[in-house]
Scaffold this motif. Structure first.
Motif, PDB file in Angstrom:
ATOM      1  N   LYS A   1      35.099  19.782 -16.354  1.00  0.00           N
ATOM      2  CA  LYS A   1      36.035  18.913 -15.635  1.00  0.00           C
ATOM      3  C   LYS A   1      37.120  19.760 -14.973  1.00  0.00           C
ATOM      4  O   LYS A   1      37.403  20.883 -15.395  1.00  0.00           O
ATOM      5  N   LYS A   2      37.729  19.173 -13.936  1.00  0.00           N
ATOM      6  CA  LYS A   2      38.825  19.836 -13.240  1.00  0.00           C
ATOM      7  C   LYS A   2      40.089  18.991 -13.373  1.00  0.00           C
ATOM      8  O   LYS A   2      40.019  17.760 -13.476  1.00  0.00           O
TER       9      LYS A   2
ATOM     10  N   HIS B   1      34.827   8.375  -2.986  1.00  0.00           N
ATOM     11  CA  HIS B   1      34.980   8.771  -4.381  1.00  0.00           C
ATOM     12  C   HIS B   1      35.408   7.580  -5.241  1.00  0.00           C
ATOM     13  O   HIS B   1      36.069   6.660  -4.759  1.00  0.00           O
TER      14      HIS B   1
ATOM     15  N   MET C   1      32.956  12.226  -6.309  1.00  0.00           N
ATOM     16  CA  MET C   1      33.693  12.567  -7.520  1.00  0.00           C
ATOM     17  C   MET C   1      34.172  11.299  -8.223  1.00  0.00           C
ATOM     18  O   MET C   1      34.466  10.298  -7.583  1.00  0.00           O
TER      19      MET C   1
ATOM     20  N   SER D   1      39.540  18.951  -0.674  1.00  0.00           N
ATOM     21  CA  SER D   1      39.051  20.318  -0.889  1.00  0.00           C
ATOM     22  C   SER D   1      38.862  20.640  -2.372  1.00  0.00           C
ATOM     23  O   SER D   1      38.525  21.780  -2.717  1.00  0.00           O
ATOM     24  N   ILE D   2      39.063  19.660  -3.250  1.00  0.00           N
ATOM     25  CA  ILE D   2      38.922  19.914  -4.685  1.00  0.00           C
ATOM     26  C   ILE D   2      37.579  20.562  -5.039  1.00  0.00           C
ATOM     27  O   ILE D   2      37.545  21.535  -5.807  1.00  0.00           O
ATOM     28  N   PRO D   3      36.446  20.092  -4.492  1.00  0.00           N
ATOM     29  CA  PRO D   3      35.175  20.719  -4.882  1.00  0.00           C
ATOM     30  C   PRO D   3      35.088  22.202  -4.525  1.00  0.00           C
ATOM     31  O   PRO D   3      34.318  22.939  -5.165  1.00  0.00           O
ATOM     32  N   ASP D   4      35.845  22.636  -3.526  1.00  0.00           N
ATOM     33  CA  ASP D   4      35.751  24.016  -3.055  1.00  0.00           C
ATOM     34  C   ASP D   4      36.947  24.874  -3.454  1.00  0.00           C
ATOM     35  O   ASP D   4      37.018  26.047  -3.075  1.00  0.00           O
ATOM     36  N   THR D   5      37.888  24.308  -4.200  1.00  0.00           N
ATOM     37  CA  THR D   5      39.090  25.040  -4.584  1.00  0.00           C
ATOM     38  C   THR D   5      38.848  25.822  -5.867  1.00  0.00           C
ATOM     39  O   THR D   5      38.390  25.269  -6.867  1.00  0.00           O
TER      40      THR D   5
ATOM     41  N   ASP E   1      35.281  13.258 -13.486  1.00  0.00           N
ATOM     42  CA  ASP E   1      34.996  14.651 -13.135  1.00  0.00           C
ATOM     43  C   ASP E   1      36.303  15.413 -12.911  1.00  0.00           C
ATOM     44  O   ASP E   1      36.386  16.614 -13.156  1.00  0.00           O
ATOM     45  N   VAL E   2      37.298  14.677 -12.408  1.00  0.00           N
ATOM     46  CA  VAL E   2      38.590  15.271 -12.041  1.00  0.00           C
ATOM     47  C   VAL E   2      39.706  14.404 -12.623  1.00  0.00           C
ATOM     48  O   VAL E   2      39.632  13.169 -12.561  1.00  0.00           O
TER      49      VAL E   2
END
Length: 250
Positions: A137-138, A32, A1, A210-214, A92-93
């Motif tokens: 984006k997150k 990252h 990320m 866990s950001i990618p899966d949250t 991305d975040v």
């Protein structure tokens, strides 16, 4: 990320600064990429104004929205604004690290949004509420507060933290297209023991990795859930009120 961390706290020895440093370290150790905006250290100008447009003639009236779009498209903005926009495009975040002051963000962070999310970049792009420039984006807010979790809960005297942050989650980032994750909140933050700080760091690491899966907060999408007057379709109103009306059904 690729992660942009924006810090809004004036004290480099603060809990907020420590959490910013910890977050950067955790992310980098796991491969990252991290960029940091430290608003106080950068002496960020919080007030939007004529200084944002160096090419604007001195005798021309400042109609901020119109002038900001032209300056964005013509690359005639103040360089500090362009730099922050490039960081946002790269990321991305986006993580916003700040203390809860008077039920919202510190003024310097609101000023970062006011000046950076210009017409043509944050709005006025032809897409809103899930379909703007920041789509894909997150965002995660990382908040410290002196209040307890109960006081900022659904029945707490201060109101639920999710409601307090609705203007940021929905009104800023979802409007511009970005999906917000549930916030990382450190309650009772005025006095944090070393033992509790170690636990906070463990929780922070878990949340960051866990950001990618949250699952993000599921807000409704403009044109499919609202009518031509941008009012919620009647069949979505039953059983809900307030900000919860704008949460998509499970």
């Amino acid at each position: 990320m690729k992660v942009l961390i924006v810090l809004a706290h004036p004290e480099p020895r603060s809990l907020n600064a420590s959490l910013k440093n910890a977050a950067a370290g955790i992310l980098q150790r796991h491969g990252h990429e991290v960029a940091i905006t430290d608003l106080y250290r950068q002496q960020w100008e919080a007030s939007a104004g004529r200084q944002d447009f160096p090419a604007l003639p001195a005798d021309e009236r400042l109609i901020y929205s119109a002038v900001s779009k032209k300056a964005y498209l013509d690359n005639e903005q103040s360089p500090d604004i362009s730099t922050e926009q490039e960081k946002i495009k790269w990321a991305d975040v986006i993580l916003l690290q700040f203390p809860l002051w008077w039920f919202g963000m510190p003024a310097i962070l609101k000023g970062w949004i006011d000046r950076t999310f210009t017409n043509g970049f944050g709005y006025g792009t032809g897409g809103r509420y899930g379909n703007g420039t920041l789509k894909g984006k997150k965002v995660m807010l990382m908040i410290t507060t002196g209040a307890t979790a109960e006081q900022l809960g659904p029945h707490g005297i201060h109101g639920a933290i999710e409601d307090l942050m609705f203007p940021v989650h929905h009104g800023v980032f979802w409007y511009a297209g970005a999906a917000s994750l549930p916030p990382f909140v450190v309650n009772s933050a005025n006095q944090v023991s070393p033992e509790r700080y170690a636990t906070i760091l463990q929780d922070l690491e878990q949340r960051l990795l866990s950001i990618p899966d949250t699952a993000p907060i599921r807000y409704r999408v403009g044109k499919q859930d609202y009518d031509e007057k941008e009012v919620l379709q009647p069949h979505f109103v039953t059983g809900k009120s307030g900000f919860a009306l704008h949460l998509a059904d499970e």
